[in-house]
Scaffold this motif. Structure first.
Motif, PDB file in Angstrom:
ATOM      1  N   VAL A  54       0.840  -1.200   0.000  1.00 23.20           N
ATOM      2  CA  VAL A  54       0.000   0.000   0.000  1.00 23.20           C
ATOM      3  C   VAL A  54       0.872   1.245   0.000  1.00 23.20           C
ATOM      4  O   VAL A  54       0.623   2.213  -0.737  1.00 23.20           O
ATOM      5  N   CYS A  55       1.924   1.227   0.802  1.00 23.75           N
ATOM      6  CA  CYS A  55       2.813   2.385   0.915  1.00 23.75           C
ATOM      7  C   CYS A  55       3.615   2.601  -0.367  1.00 23.75           C
ATOM      8  O   CYS A  55       3.733   3.724  -0.862  1.00 23.75           O
ATOM      9  N   SER A  56       4.174   1.517  -0.918  1.00 28.62           N
ATOM     10  CA  SER A  56       5.020   1.646  -2.111  1.00 28.62           C
ATOM     11  C   SER A  56       4.224   2.141  -3.317  1.00 28.62           C
ATOM     12  O   SER A  56       4.715   2.948  -4.117  1.00 28.62           O
ATOM     13  N   ILE A  57       2.993   1.674  -3.442  1.00 28.35           N
ATOM     14  CA  ILE A  57       2.159   2.121  -4.563  1.00 28.35           C
ATOM     15  C   ILE A  57       1.842   3.610  -4.439  1.00 28.35           C
ATOM     16  O   ILE A  57       1.874   4.363  -5.423  1.00 28.35           O
ATOM     17  N   SER A  58       1.548   4.072  -3.220  1.00 23.57           N
ATOM     18  CA  SER A  58       1.166   5.477  -3.023  1.00 23.57           C
ATOM     19  C   SER A  58       2.328   6.433  -3.266  1.00 23.57           C
ATOM     20  O   SER A  58       2.114   7.630  -3.494  1.00 23.57           O
ATOM     21  N   LEU A  59       3.568   5.932  -3.218  1.00 21.59           N
ATOM     22  CA  LEU A  59       4.738   6.789  -3.429  1.00 21.59           C
ATOM     23  C   LEU A  59       5.106   6.948  -4.907  1.00 21.59           C
ATOM     24  O   LEU A  59       5.980   7.744  -5.246  1.00 21.59           O
ATOM     25  N   LEU A  60       4.460   6.198  -5.763  1.00 27.34           N
ATOM     26  CA  LEU A  60       4.786   6.248  -7.194  1.00 27.34           C
ATOM     27  C   LEU A  60       3.992   7.368  -7.875  1.00 27.34           C
ATOM     28  O   LEU A  60       2.830   7.202  -8.237  1.00 27.34           O
ATOM     29  N   ASN A  61       4.621   8.510  -8.037  1.00 27.69           N
ATOM     30  CA  ASN A  61       3.984   9.659  -8.688  1.00 27.69           C
ATOM     31  C   ASN A  61       4.668   9.966 -10.020  1.00 27.69           C
ATOM     32  O   ASN A  61       5.893   9.821 -10.147  1.00 27.69           O
ATOM     33  N   ASP A  62       3.881  10.398 -11.004  1.00 32.12           N
ATOM     34  CA  ASP A  62       4.398  10.757 -12.338  1.00 32.12           C
ATOM     35  C   ASP A  62       5.288   9.657 -12.909  1.00 32.12           C
ATOM     36  O   ASP A  62       6.363   9.913 -13.470  1.00 32.12           O
ATOM     37  N   MET A  63       4.830   8.440 -12.769  1.00 32.92           N
ATOM     38  CA  MET A  63       5.588   7.286 -13.252  1.00 32.92           C
ATOM     39  C   MET A  63       5.321   7.069 -14.742  1.00 32.92           C
ATOM     40  O   MET A  63       4.170   7.016 -15.180  1.00 32.92           O
ATOM     41  N   GLN A  64       6.387   6.939 -15.517  1.00 36.69           N
ATOM     42  CA  GLN A  64       6.238   6.695 -16.948  1.00 36.69           C
ATOM     43  C   GLN A  64       6.214   5.204 -17.229  1.00 36.69           C
ATOM     44  O   GLN A  64       7.032   4.446 -16.689  1.00 36.69           O
ATOM     45  N   ILE A  65       5.266   4.784 -18.060  1.00 35.01           N
ATOM     46  CA  ILE A  65       5.185   3.383 -18.455  1.00 35.01           C
ATOM     47  C   ILE A  65       5.260   3.294 -19.979  1.00 35.01           C
ATOM     48  O   ILE A  65       5.015   4.275 -20.687  1.00 35.01           O
ATOM     49  N   LEU A  66       5.605   2.111 -20.462  1.00 36.46           N
ATOM     50  CA  LEU A  66       5.673   1.867 -21.903  1.00 36.46           C
ATOM     51  C   LEU A  66       4.682   0.759 -22.237  1.00 36.46           C
ATOM     52  O   LEU A  66       4.762  -0.340 -21.686  1.00 36.46           O
TER      53      LEU A  66
END
Length: 542
Positions: free
Chosen positions: A445-457
């Motif tokens: 839960v914590c690790s997901i909430s810290l992922l901001n402006d993540m670029q995916i391909l």
């Protein structure tokens, strides 16, 4: 789209200016009734070169064309009460000349200004005055049930008429080039066939329709065609480039010097050249006309637009009508539910549905809703604010509760442009029901909430490869948040905000590694999406 709209607005404004520039005739309207129309005509005709009038009448040029070609002062021949027979009588009386030739249709305007034409049943129609034509148009508008607060009058004529006139003016210039009236009248004051007809019927139309001519969305179009136009146009234009016709004071001057100058009449091949024999010898390469133009009256409104946001509460409703092998997919569509309720209120012919993106049939559209635009074709009534509110309430009150709308309103065509411009830049928020193959931990839960402006391909998903190009797309996941579900360790709600065009289902399960990273790869386990809702669509213009 915006350029087309701007061009249409400019065109409408020019047409209004053209009509206004002939407004001098209006000042004669009252005096025509009080002081007799023939007196005004007599004064105008007496100022003309009689020998030229005789020459023109002799080659089958109608009275209105004679007066407009010779630049009659104040364009008095445009007045709606003047019949063709009255104009002809005045010309013959003043000049003392009566044409011996029997020309039923004008060799220049092909009967347009004589108010002679064939209708859609091929019946020959002859009208006495422009008032009669205005009455026919007004009856058509009322018959079709149009509610209007203005109108724009359009006239289209065969190119053949312009070519005939250009040939005539060229011949006149060559024959009368030494006479002083030529420069004063022929090259500066001739008003086009279209403008003469438009002005002649505009005033009576305004009276009959009880509204003013303006740059309106409601159009009245008179479409003239002629069977001779195509063949002769091809012959006459061989070896010649078409030149743009100039304008002066808002009026189309078909005899602009750039059109008629230095053009030898003998350059034009014709079937039967009409010529005046004797002292004047005015030779012009125009064909004797045996048939008038075909005329079609058209009354229509340019598209009107209603915009708003729609909500889709069912997982069995597509955005647009979806038929595969003659079998409907889903129980209904957003397009049909909204369109079928709005179209009757506008009394239009048809509609087109546009939306800022789309969701899959099994995805609900909740929250603020998705922006849409409904384009109504040939609406006979523009709904008022009160009517629009009634439509919105009607859709939201449907028993099946499949679709809802909010913020419904009538907009200009710029609404379509703004929606499309914002589509590429919009952000979308989702809520997904996710299952993973192991229990969810607090660290997850914590690790997901810290992922901001993540670029995916993302490669084009396997499920849409049959209809989409195989491309790689870079997308941004702006933020994510996990909401636990009570008494469940492997199910949770994933809230996320992404860039437009992100494939959410593939971002969750990874699509066999075609989306990197994915929720499955981030958590290091198998992940599946069970349900998906769109909760907000944010436009760049908001």
């Amino acid at each position: 789209m915006s350029n087309e709209v701007e061009s249409a607005q400019v065109s409408d404004a020019m047409e209004v200016a053209q009509l206004s520039s002939l407004a001098a005739v209006d000042s004669h309207a009252g005096s025509c009734e009080a002081e007799m129309p023939s007196r005004l005509l007599n004064d105008a005709v007496r100022s003309l070169p009689y020998h030229v009038v005789k020459d023109l009448l002799s080659i089958g040029v109608c009275s209105r064309c004679v007066l407009r070609i010779l630049g009659t002062e104040d364009h008095i021949y445009c007045h709606s009460s003047f019949s063709q027979s009255m104009l002809c009588s005045v010309l013959e009386e003043v000049t003392g000349f009566k044409s011996e030739c029997d020309f039923q249709f004008c060799s220049v305007c092909l009967g347009v200004l004589q108010l002679i034409y064939r209708d859609d049943k091929e019946t020959l129609v002859k009208m006495e005055s422009p008032n009669d034509m205005a009455l026919v148009i007004a009856e058509l508008v009322k018959k079709e049930g149009h509610q209007i607060d203005g109108f724009s009058l359009e006239v289209s004529i065969p190119q053949f008429i312009l070519e005939n006139e250009s040939s005539l003016l060229s011949g006149m210039k060559k024959r009368y080039e030494s006479e002083p009236w030529l420069q004063e009248r022929l090259l500066s004051k001739c008003v086009s066939v279209k403008d003469v007809l438009k002005f002649a019927i505009t005033k009576p139309l305004e009276t009959l329709l009880d509204t003013k001519a303006s740059a309106s969305s409601f159009r009245i179009r008179l479409a003239y065609t002629h069977k001779m136009a195509f063949g002769n146009s091809v012959e006459r234009n061989q070896g010649f480039k078409r030149r743009k016709i100039g304008t002066e004071n808002g009026l189309q001057n078909v005899n602009d010097e750039s059109v008629v100058a230095n053009k030898d009449c003998s350059d034009y091949p014709t079937n039967e050249t009409i010529a005046v024999t004797g002292r004047s010898s005015l030779k012009v390469p125009i064909d004797k006309v045996s048939e008038p133009c075909h005329l079609v009256y058209l009354c229509y409104r340019t598209h009107i637009y209603l915009c708003g946001r729609y909500l889709k509460y069912s997982r069995n409703v597509s955005q647009t009508r979806w038929i595969i092998d003659e079998e409907r997919m889903g129980e209904a569509s957003v397009e049909e539910i909204i369109g079928s309720n709005i179209l009757p209120m506008c009394r239009g012919d048809n509609y087109k549905f546009h939306a800022a993106g789309r969701e899959d049939i099994d995805v609900r559209m909740l929250g603020s809703g998705r922006p849409f635009l409904l384009e109504i074709q040939n609406a006979r009534q523009v709904p008022s604010e009160e009517t629009v509110k009634e439509i919105e309430s009607k859709i939201n009150g449907l028993e099946n509760k499949l679709v809802g709308v909010k913020n419904l309103q009538v907009v200009g065509s710029q609404g379509w442009t703004l929606m499309r411009e914002g589509e590429a830049e919009k952000q979308k928020q989702y809520c997904a029901l996710v299952w993973i193959s192991r229990p969810l931990e607090d660290e997850d839960v914590c690790s997901i909430s810290l992922l901001n402006d993540m670029q995916i391909l993302q490669k084009t998903p396997i499920r849409v490869l049959h209809r989409r190009s195989p491309l790689e797309r870079k997308k941004i996941i702006y933020w994510m948040k996990i909401e636990r579900i009570a008494e469940s360790s492997q199910y949770f709600l994933l809230h996320l905000c992404t860039q437009a065009g992100t494939y959410i289902k593939e971002f969750v399960h990874g699509d066999f590694g075609r989306t990197q990273p994915s929720i499955g790869s981030i958590l290091g386990c198998r992940a599946e999406i069970l349900q998906l809702d769109v909760t907000d669509v944010k436009m760049d213009s908001e």
